[in-house]
Design a protein around this motif. Structure first.
Motif, PDB file in Angstrom:
ATOM      1  N   PRO A  80       0.817  -1.218   0.000  1.00 51.45           N
ATOM      2  CA  PRO A  80       0.000   0.000   0.000  1.00 51.45           C
ATOM      3  C   PRO A  80       0.850   1.268   0.000  1.00 51.45           C
ATOM      4  CG  PRO A  80      -0.821  -1.574   1.622  1.00 51.45           C
ATOM      5  CD  PRO A  80       0.491  -2.108   1.124  1.00 51.45           C
ATOM      6  N   ALA A  81       0.346   2.298  -0.665  1.00 48.94           N
ATOM      7  CA  ALA A  81       1.066   3.576  -0.748  1.00 48.94           C
ATOM      8  C   ALA A  81       1.310   4.153   0.638  1.00 48.94           C
ATOM      9  CB  ALA A  81       0.283   4.555  -1.614  1.00 48.94           C
ATOM     10  N   GLU A  82       0.379   3.907   1.570  1.00 47.78           N
ATOM     11  CA  GLU A  82       0.529   4.436   2.929  1.00 47.78           C
ATOM     12  C   GLU A  82       1.747   3.839   3.637  1.00 47.78           C
ATOM     13  OE1 GLU A  82      -3.763   5.752   4.681  1.00 47.78           O
ATOM     14  OE2 GLU A  82      -3.406   3.604   4.488  1.00 47.78           O
ATOM     15  N   ILE A  83       2.016   2.566   3.395  1.00 48.49           N
ATOM     16  CA  ILE A  83       3.174   1.922   4.022  1.00 48.49           C
ATOM     17  C   ILE A  83       4.461   2.492   3.429  1.00 48.49           C
ATOM     18  CG2 ILE A  83       4.345  -0.272   4.453  1.00 48.49           C
ATOM     19  CD1 ILE A  83       1.696  -0.061   5.916  1.00 48.49           C
ATOM     20  N   GLU A  84       4.495   2.650   2.116  1.00 44.48           N
ATOM     21  CA  GLU A  84       5.664   3.241   1.464  1.00 44.48           C
ATOM     22  C   GLU A  84       5.898   4.672   1.966  1.00 44.48           C
ATOM     23  OE1 GLU A  84       8.937   3.982  -0.759  1.00 44.48           O
ATOM     24  OE2 GLU A  84       7.949   2.027  -0.687  1.00 44.48           O
ATOM     25  N   ALA A  85       4.816   5.458   2.094  1.00 45.34           N
ATOM     26  CA  ALA A  85       4.937   6.845   2.566  1.00 45.34           C
ATOM     27  C   ALA A  85       5.452   6.884   3.998  1.00 45.34           C
ATOM     28  CB  ALA A  85       3.589   7.551   2.460  1.00 45.34           C
ATOM     29  N   LEU A  86       4.961   5.967   4.835  1.00 45.74           N
ATOM     30  CA  LEU A  86       5.413   5.900   6.229  1.00 45.74           C
ATOM     31  C   LEU A  86       6.901   5.573   6.290  1.00 45.74           C
ATOM     32  CD1 LEU A  86       4.187   5.741   9.277  1.00 45.74           C
ATOM     33  CD2 LEU A  86       4.532   3.286   8.970  1.00 45.74           C
ATOM     34  N   TRP A  87       7.311   4.636   5.459  1.00 45.51           N
ATOM     35  CA  TRP A  87       8.719   4.232   5.392  1.00 45.51           C
ATOM     36  C   TRP A  87       9.596   5.419   4.993  1.00 45.51           C
ATOM     37  CZ3 TRP A  87      10.659  -0.264   1.720  1.00 45.51           C
ATOM     38  CH2 TRP A  87      11.920  -0.687   2.145  1.00 45.51           C
ATOM     39  N   GLN A  88       9.182   6.140   3.957  1.00 45.80           N
ATOM     40  CA  GLN A  88       9.939   7.315   3.521  1.00 45.80           C
ATOM     41  C   GLN A  88       9.993   8.379   4.612  1.00 45.80           C
ATOM     42  OE1 GLN A  88      11.806   7.519   0.804  1.00 45.80           O
ATOM     43  NE2 GLN A  88      11.157   5.423   0.292  1.00 45.80           N
ATOM     44  N   GLN A  89       8.897   8.510   5.331  1.00 48.02           N
ATOM     45  CA  GLN A  89       8.854   9.469   6.445  1.00 48.02           C
ATOM     46  C   GLN A  89       9.851   9.068   7.527  1.00 48.02           C
ATOM     47  OE1 GLN A  89       5.008   9.632   8.285  1.00 48.02           O
ATOM     48  NE2 GLN A  89       5.452  11.451   9.477  1.00 48.02           N
ATOM     49  N   GLY A  90       9.909   7.768   7.824  1.00 42.27           N
ATOM     50  CA  GLY A  90      10.854   7.274   8.826  1.00 42.27           C
ATOM     51  C   GLY A  90      12.299   7.499   8.403  1.00 42.27           C
ATOM     52  N   ILE A  91      12.579   7.269   7.127  1.00 46.37           N
ATOM     53  CA  ILE A  91      13.925   7.517   6.608  1.00 46.37           C
ATOM     54  C   ILE A  91      14.302   8.984   6.803  1.00 46.37           C
ATOM     55  CG2 ILE A  91      15.329   7.581   4.503  1.00 46.37           C
ATOM     56  CD1 ILE A  91      13.598   5.164   3.507  1.00 46.37           C
ATOM     57  N   ALA A  92      13.353   9.881   6.459  1.00 44.17           N
ATOM     58  CA  ALA A  92      13.605  11.318   6.596  1.00 44.17           C
ATOM     59  C   ALA A  92      13.825  11.715   8.053  1.00 44.17           C
ATOM     60  CB  ALA A  92      12.437  12.104   6.001  1.00 44.17           C
ATOM     61  N   MET A  93      13.051  11.114   8.954  1.00 42.90           N
ATOM     62  CA  MET A  93      13.188  11.415  10.389  1.00 42.90           C
ATOM     63  C   MET A  93      14.578  11.051  10.899  1.00 42.90           C
ATOM     64  SD  MET A  93       9.555  10.070  11.900  1.00 42.90           S
ATOM     65  CE  MET A  93       7.996  10.901  11.578  1.00 42.90           C
ATOM     66  N   LEU A  94      15.047   9.871  10.540  1.00 40.41           N
ATOM     67  CA  LEU A  94      16.363   9.431  11.011  1.00 40.41           C
ATOM     68  C   LEU A  94      17.478  10.251  10.366  1.00 40.41           C
ATOM     69  CD1 LEU A  94      15.889   5.547  11.165  1.00 40.41           C
ATOM     70  CD2 LEU A  94      15.893   7.175  13.056  1.00 40.41           C
ATOM     71  N   LYS A  95      17.272  10.641   9.111  1.00 39.76           N
ATOM     72  CA  LYS A  95      18.256  11.499   8.443  1.00 39.76           C
ATOM     73  C   LYS A  95      18.348  12.851   9.152  1.00 39.76           C
ATOM     74  CE  LYS A  95      19.638  13.060   3.832  1.00 39.76           C
ATOM     75  NZ  LYS A  95      19.268  13.092   2.394  1.00 39.76           N
ATOM     76  N   ASP A  96      17.196  13.415   9.513  1.00 33.17           N
ATOM     77  CA  ASP A  96      17.170  14.691  10.229  1.00 33.17           C
ATOM     78  C   ASP A  96      17.837  14.583  11.591  1.00 33.17           C
ATOM     79  OD1 ASP A  96      15.862  15.853   8.113  1.00 33.17           O
ATOM     80  OD2 ASP A  96      13.870  15.756   9.022  1.00 33.17           O
ATOM     81  N   ALA A  97      17.792  13.376  12.175  1.00 29.96           N
ATOM     82  CA  ALA A  97      18.399  13.156  13.495  1.00 29.96           C
ATOM     83  C   ALA A  97      19.901  12.905  13.406  1.00 29.96           C
ATOM     84  CB  ALA A  97      17.708  11.992  14.204  1.00 29.96           C
ATOM     85  N   GLY A  98      20.440  12.855  12.182  1.00 30.02           N
ATOM     86  CA  GLY A  98      21.887  12.712  12.025  1.00 30.02           C
ATOM     87  C   GLY A  98      22.360  11.400  11.445  1.00 30.02           C
ATOM     88  N   ALA A  99      21.419  10.495  11.103  1.00 33.37           N
ATOM     89  CA  ALA A  99      21.802   9.210  10.523  1.00 33.37           C
ATOM     90  C   ALA A  99      21.936   9.331   9.007  1.00 33.37           C
ATOM     91  CB  ALA A  99      20.780   8.141  10.880  1.00 33.37           C
ATOM     92  N   GLU A 100      22.619   8.368   8.415  1.00 39.02           N
ATOM     93  CA  GLU A 100      22.798   8.349   6.963  1.00 39.02           C
ATOM     94  C   GLU A 100      22.071   7.145   6.366  1.00 39.02           C
ATOM     95  OE1 GLU A 100      26.263   7.599   3.596  1.00 39.02           O
ATOM     96  OE2 GLU A 100      26.823   7.711   5.722  1.00 39.02           O
ATOM     97  N   PRO A 101      21.012   7.376   5.558  1.00 37.73           N
ATOM     98  CA  PRO A 101      20.340   6.251   4.903  1.00 37.73           C
ATOM     99  C   PRO A 101      21.220   5.661   3.800  1.00 37.73           C
ATOM    100  CG  PRO A 101      18.991   8.264   4.887  1.00 37.73           C
ATOM    101  CD  PRO A 101      20.374   8.662   5.258  1.00 37.73           C
ATOM    102  N   VAL A 102      21.274   4.330   3.735  1.00 42.56           N
ATOM    103  CA  VAL A 102      22.087   3.642   2.728  1.00 42.56           C
ATOM    104  C   VAL A 102      21.240   2.534   2.113  1.00 42.56           C
ATOM    105  CG1 VAL A 102      24.171   2.271   2.307  1.00 42.56           C
ATOM    106  CG2 VAL A 102      24.208   4.079   4.040  1.00 42.56           C
TER     107      VAL A 102
END
Length: 493
Positions: A278-300
Motif C-alpha cells: 500500500p502507498a501508505e506503508i511506502e509513505a510511512l517508510w519514507q517518512q521514517g527515513i527522513a526522520m532518522l536522516k534529520d536526526a543525524g543518521a545516513e540512509p544507505v
C-alpha cells in the motif's frame, strides 16, 4: 496527576520511588480496568487478582525498606505461553486447558526476582500459531483500536495479540511476548505500541511452551521504546537450563535509548518494496527515513537478495519443528486425555479434541516436509536457503549499523476478513520472518496512523546481540514521530 494506568513503566517507577502512589494502588487500578474491559477485549485468559495483590503488598514492603528492584511494583501481563508455577498455563489450547505447571519459566522468574507484579495470563493464538489471535481456544482478542467512523471489530495481530491489546488498552504497563515469525512486532504495530524480538539466545526459552525451537524468542511489549528496554534488561541473561542461551553480559538497554543516531548508517533494503504494498506503508517508510536522516543518521540503500524466499522457507522450517515439538501432547503424560479403545485410538482422539484447525494444519505440513522422500526436497533445501538469508544480513552489517523497514504490509484488519485464507494470513508476516530466520533483533515502533485512523509501525533490525543500537535508533524514531494517539477502547483517564 496522571492516571495510574496511563503511566509508562519509567514514570511508574519514579512515582513509586517518590511514594506518590503505592504498588497496591497501581495494581488495583489495573485490576479494575481489567474487570471493566477484559469481558469485551478478551486480552486475558486467566486473571490472578489475589496473586497480583499479594505481590503488590510485597513490593510496597520492599519500597518502604529501600530495597526496590528494577521492576518492583510494576504490573505486567504474562503471555500464556510462559509457565507460571501454580497458575494455569494453557498456550491457548484445549489440550493444555487445565495444565498448572509445578515450575516457573526463566523469563517470569527473572521478572519476579526484580519485583514485578503479575496481573494474569494474556491470550494468544493457539501454541503461538497465527497472525490474528483468532486461533485461540478461548476466543479471539479484540483490538482496542477502531477505524474512524466504523465499529468493526479488528484483530490485534498475533500471536501475542492478548499482550498487545492489554498494553494498548491500559490493562497492563507492559507484557511478555514471544516472536517466532513476527509475533511481537506485528501485533505491536497493529496496536500502536512498541515491541522487541531480541537476538536468538539473548533470552532463555526454558519454561516457554515451544512452537519452533530454532526460531522462538521471548521479548517484551510496552507503550514506549524505553519501557521495552527496561523490561528486556530483566528478562535477558544466560541460563544454563537452555542450551541455546548465550553466555553474554546484559547491557544497560535503557541507557542506550538516549544515545542518538548521529553518524549511524541505516540500511534501506530494496527487496522490502514488495508488489502490491500500500502507498501508505511506502509513505510511512519514507517518512521514517527522513526522520532518522534529520536526526543525524545516513540512509544507505542495501540489498538482501534472498528476502523473496524468506516466507516459504519459514513456512517449511516452523511447521517442521512444530510437528516435532507437539508430538509430546499425547494424552498420556499431561494435559487433555480422551479415552480410546487402544493407545493409538487414545492418541488420535486426544489430539483431535485438543488441537485446533490451524495447529493441525501446521503439524500436517511439518510432518509432510520431514517425511521420507520429501525431507531433501523441502526441509533440507529450506535450511540451505535460511543460511543464505543469514549471509545476506551478515554482508549488510559491513555497510550499515541497523536496518529500517516496514513492520507490516497493512494496518489491523477486521475479524473474519482474512481468516478463511491461510495463505493470505501467512503473507502478513512478509516483513518479519527474516529476522527470525537470521536470529537478529527487531524492534517495532509506532510511527503514524493510516487514513482510517489505525496505527502503523516501522521496524528496526540490528546486528546480533546489538540491541543497544536498535534501541538507540528506535528511540530516535519514536521522538521524531511523536506518536501520541490512543485507542478508543481503553482505561478511562
Amino acid at each position: 496527576m496522571t492516571a495510574p494506568t496511563d503511566f509508562t513503566i519509567a514514570e511508574a517507577r519514579t512515582a513509586l520511588a517518590k511514594r506518590e502512589l503505592s504498588a497496591t494502588e497501581l495494581t488495583q487500578a489495573h485490576l479494575l480496568t481489567i474487570e471493566a474491559l477484559n469481558p469485551r477485549l478478551n486480552a486475558y485468559i486467566t486473571v490472578t487478582p489475589e496473586v497480583a495483590l499479594q505481590q503488590a503488598k510485597a513490593a510496597d514492603a520492599a519500597l518502604a525498606k529501600g530495597e526496590a528492584g528494577p521492576l518492583t511494583g510494576i504490573p505486567l501481563a504474562i503471555k500464556d505461553l510462559f509457565c507460571t508455577a501454580g497458575t494455569r498455563t494453557t498456550a491457548a489450547s484445549k489440550i493444555l486447558g487445565n495444565f498448572v505447571p509445578p515450575y516457573e519459566s526463566t523469563v517470569t522468574a527473572n521478572l519476579l526476582r526484580d519485583g514485578a507484579v503479575f496481573l494474569g495470563k494474556a491470550n494468544l493464538d493457539e501454541f503461538a500459531m497465527g497472525s490474528s489471535n483468532a486461533t485461540s481456544a478461548f476466543g479471539g482478542v479484540e483490538n482496542p483500536w477502531k477505524r474512524t467512523g466504523d465499529d468493526t471489530v479488528l484483530v490485534p495481530g498475533g500471536s501475542s495479540g492478548g499482550s498487545a491489546a492489554a498494553v494498548a488498552a491500559r490493562l497492563a504497563l507492559g507484557a511478555t511476548a514471544t516472536d517466532t515469525g513476527g509475533s511481537i512486532r506485528q501485533p505491536a504495530a497493529f496496536c500502536g505500541i512498541a515491541g522487541i524480538k531480541p537476538t536468538y539466545g539473548r533470552v532463555s526459552r526454558f519454561g516457554t511452551v515451544a512452537f519452533a525451537s530454532s526460531l522462538d524468542q521471548a521479548g517484551p511489549m510496552a507503550r514506549t521504546v524505553e519501557d521495552c528496554a527496561i523490561l528486556l534488561g530483566s528478562m535477558a541473561g544466560f541460563d544454563p537450563k537452555d542450551s541455546t542461551s548465550a553466555q553474554m553480559a546484559v547491557p544497560d538497554f535503557a541507557a542506550a535509548c538516549a544515545r542518538g543516531v548521529k553518524g549511524l548508517r541505516i540500511g534501506i533494503p530494496k527487496e522490502y518494496r514488495v508488489p502490491g504494498m500500500p502507498a501508505e506503508i511506502e509513505a510511512l517508510w519514507q517518512q521514517g527515513i527522513a526522520m532518522l536522516k534529520d536526526a543525524g543518521a545516513e540512509p544507505v540503500e542495501i540489498s538482501l537478495p534472498h528476502t523473496q524466499y524468506a516466507l516459504p522457507t519459514y513456512y517449511i522450517v516452523a511447521p517442521a519443528e512444530a510437528s516435532s515439538n507437539l508430538a509430546r501432547y499425547d494424552g498420556v503424560r499431561f494435559g487433555l486425555r480422551e479415552e480410546g479403545s487402544d493407545l493409538k485410538d487414545l492418541y488420535e482422539r486426544t489430539r483431535r479434541a485438543g488441537f485446533g484447525d490451524e495447529v493441525r494444519r501446521r503439524i500436517l505440513i511439518g510432518t509432510y516436509v520431514l517425511s521420507a522422500g520429501y525431507y531433501d526436497a523441502y526441509y533440507l533445501k529450506a535450511q540451505k536457503v535460511r543460511a543464505l538469508i543469514k549471509r545476506d544480513f551478515d554482508e549488510a552489517w559491513g555497510k550499515v549499523d541497523a536496518i529500517l523497514a516496514p513492520a507490516t504490509p497493512s494496518a489491523a484488519f477486521g475479524q473474519g476478513e482474512m481468516q478463511d485464507d491461510p495463505v493470505a494470513m501467512y503473507l502478513i508476516d512478509v516483513f518479519t520472518v527474516t529476522a527470525n530466520l537470521a536470529g537478529i533483533p527487531g524492534l517495532t515502533v509506532p510511527t503514524g496512523l493510516d487514513s482510517k485512523g489505525l496505527p502503523l509501525g516501522l521496524q528496526i533490525l540490528g546486528k546480533p546481540f546489538d540491541e543497544e543500537t536498535v534501541f538507540a535508533v528506535g528511540s530516535a524514531l519514536e521522538r521524531a514521530a511523536n506518536f501520541t494517539a490512543t485507542p478508543s477502547v481503553r482505561a478511562a483517564a
